[in-house]
Design a protein around this motif. Structure first.
Motif, PDB file in Angstrom:
ATOM      1  N   VAL A  74      32.121 -17.113 -16.157  1.00 32.82           N
ATOM      2  CA  VAL A  74      32.802 -18.274 -16.742  1.00 32.82           C
ATOM      3  C   VAL A  74      34.289 -17.965 -16.861  1.00 32.82           C
ATOM      4  CG1 VAL A  74      32.938 -19.787 -18.762  1.00 32.82           C
ATOM      5  CG2 VAL A  74      30.717 -18.891 -18.023  1.00 32.82           C
ATOM      6  N   GLU A  75      35.099 -18.868 -16.334  1.00 29.23           N
ATOM      7  CA  GLU A  75      36.544 -18.793 -16.499  1.00 29.23           C
ATOM      8  C   GLU A  75      36.921 -19.753 -17.611  1.00 29.23           C
ATOM      9  OE1 GLU A  75      38.697 -19.293 -12.819  1.00 29.23           O
ATOM     10  OE2 GLU A  75      37.141 -18.204 -11.715  1.00 29.23           O
ATOM     11  N   ALA A  99      32.657 -10.337 -22.682  1.00 22.03           N
ATOM     12  CA  ALA A  99      34.022 -10.545 -22.207  1.00 22.03           C
ATOM     13  C   ALA A  99      34.261  -9.506 -21.124  1.00 22.03           C
ATOM     14  CB  ALA A  99      35.014 -10.386 -23.354  1.00 22.03           C
ATOM     15  N   THR A 100      34.807  -9.936 -19.986  1.00 25.10           N
ATOM     16  CA  THR A 100      34.922  -9.047 -18.835  1.00 25.10           C
ATOM     17  C   THR A 100      36.337  -9.037 -18.268  1.00 25.10           C
ATOM     18  OG1 THR A 100      34.289 -10.817 -17.306  1.00 25.10           O
ATOM     19  CG2 THR A 100      32.512  -9.438 -18.177  1.00 25.10           C
ATOM     20  N   ASP A 105      36.219 -14.522 -16.985  1.00 24.63           N
ATOM     21  CA  ASP A 105      36.551 -14.058 -18.330  1.00 24.63           C
ATOM     22  C   ASP A 105      35.315 -13.654 -19.121  1.00 24.63           C
ATOM     23  OD1 ASP A 105      39.424 -14.700 -18.186  1.00 24.63           O
ATOM     24  OD2 ASP A 105      38.684 -16.756 -17.999  1.00 24.63           O
ATOM     25  N   LEU A 106      34.187 -14.333 -18.861  1.00 29.51           N
ATOM     26  CA  LEU A 106      32.952 -14.070 -19.588  1.00 29.51           C
ATOM     27  C   LEU A 106      31.795 -13.964 -18.599  1.00 29.51           C
ATOM     28  CD1 LEU A 106      33.317 -16.743 -22.430  1.00 29.51           C
ATOM     29  CD2 LEU A 106      33.855 -14.303 -22.591  1.00 29.51           C
ATOM     30  N   LEU A 107      30.878 -13.069 -18.896  1.00 31.25           N
ATOM     31  CA  LEU A 107      29.620 -12.982 -18.153  1.00 31.25           C
ATOM     32  C   LEU A 107      28.528 -13.428 -19.119  1.00 31.25           C
ATOM     33  CD1 LEU A 107      28.020 -12.161 -15.618  1.00 31.25           C
ATOM     34  CD2 LEU A 107      27.803  -9.882 -16.634  1.00 31.25           C
ATOM     35  N   MET A 134      32.858 -22.301 -13.615  1.00 33.00           N
ATOM     36  CA  MET A 134      31.671 -21.467 -13.818  1.00 33.00           C
ATOM     37  C   MET A 134      30.977 -21.257 -12.478  1.00 33.00           C
ATOM     38  SD  MET A 134      28.672 -22.395 -16.454  1.00 33.00           S
ATOM     39  CE  MET A 134      26.996 -22.099 -16.028  1.00 33.00           C
ATOM     40  N   SER A 135      30.502 -20.045 -12.254  1.00 31.08           N
ATOM     41  CA  SER A 135      29.725 -19.716 -11.058  1.00 31.08           C
ATOM     42  C   SER A 135      28.422 -19.076 -11.526  1.00 31.08           C
ATOM     43  CB  SER A 135      30.512 -18.741 -10.185  1.00 31.08           C
ATOM     44  OG  SER A 135      29.712 -18.278  -9.121  1.00 31.08           O
ATOM     45  N   THR A 136      27.299 -19.614 -11.065  1.00 23.65           N
ATOM     46  CA  THR A 136      25.994 -19.185 -11.569  1.00 23.65           C
ATOM     47  C   THR A 136      25.166 -18.545 -10.462  1.00 23.65           C
ATOM     48  OG1 THR A 136      26.039 -21.032 -13.103  1.00 23.65           O
ATOM     49  CG2 THR A 136      23.927 -19.954 -12.795  1.00 23.65           C
TER      50      THR A 136
END
Length: 163
Positions: A74-75, A99-100, A105-107, A134-136
């Protein structure tokens, strides 16, 4: 967070509780060959220092009807980590958020009952204020589930017991 190294006895105690989380202090002391007070003092220290965070039951989410696991990168808009994290926490199917660094920005690890249900969950995530993209990816299997045993076994083999 205080970093507290563990010794072989701590590791053996944690391995025992990993395998049988319902064991009492007395039974742990019997199996480890140490005094009950030693086990209690170790547990108290492991909890106080944050090494041991609790004794939750291990749940099989698939058996509960949530057989689909997905991960999303997730950005988020700059400065929105707090509100986005709060929004994600309000979505029941969101199991974990990290947080990555890197591309996103988030996993986010999430579960769903079906592909259609996953679409609903994705829509909820995308609708959180501050989420930009978001990429899933759907998990097909989990060949190595979350684990700590190898680390505990290494410590149990390689360190001296201290009191």
């Amino acid at each position: 967070m205080e970093v507290t190294p563990i010794d072989a006895l701590d590791a053996r105690l944690l391995l025992l509780l990993t395998d049988e989380p319902r064991l009492g202090v007395l039974e742990c002391s019997r199996r480890l060959g140490v005094a009950r007070g030693t086990v209690q003092a170790r547990l108290d220290r492991l909890i106080r220092t944050g090494v041991l965070t609790g004794f939750p039951p291990a749940l099989n989410l698939e058996a509960m009807g949530y057989g689909l696991t997905a991960f999303a990168v997730v950005e988020i808009a700059q400065g929105y980590r707090g509100p986005v994290t709060e929004g994600l926490a309000s979505i029941d199917e969101v199991c974990e958020v990290h947080a990555t660094t890197g591309q996103g920005d988030l996993l986010v690890r999430m579960v769903a009952q079906s592909n259609e249900d996953l679409q609903r969950v994705i829509d909820e995530v995308v609708n959180v204020a501050g989420v930009q993209r978001m990429s899933t990816s759907i998990a097909l299997s989990t060949p190595i589930p979350l684990r700590s045993r190898p680390l505990l076994e290494r410590v149990a083999r390689t360190t001296e017991v201290t009191d």
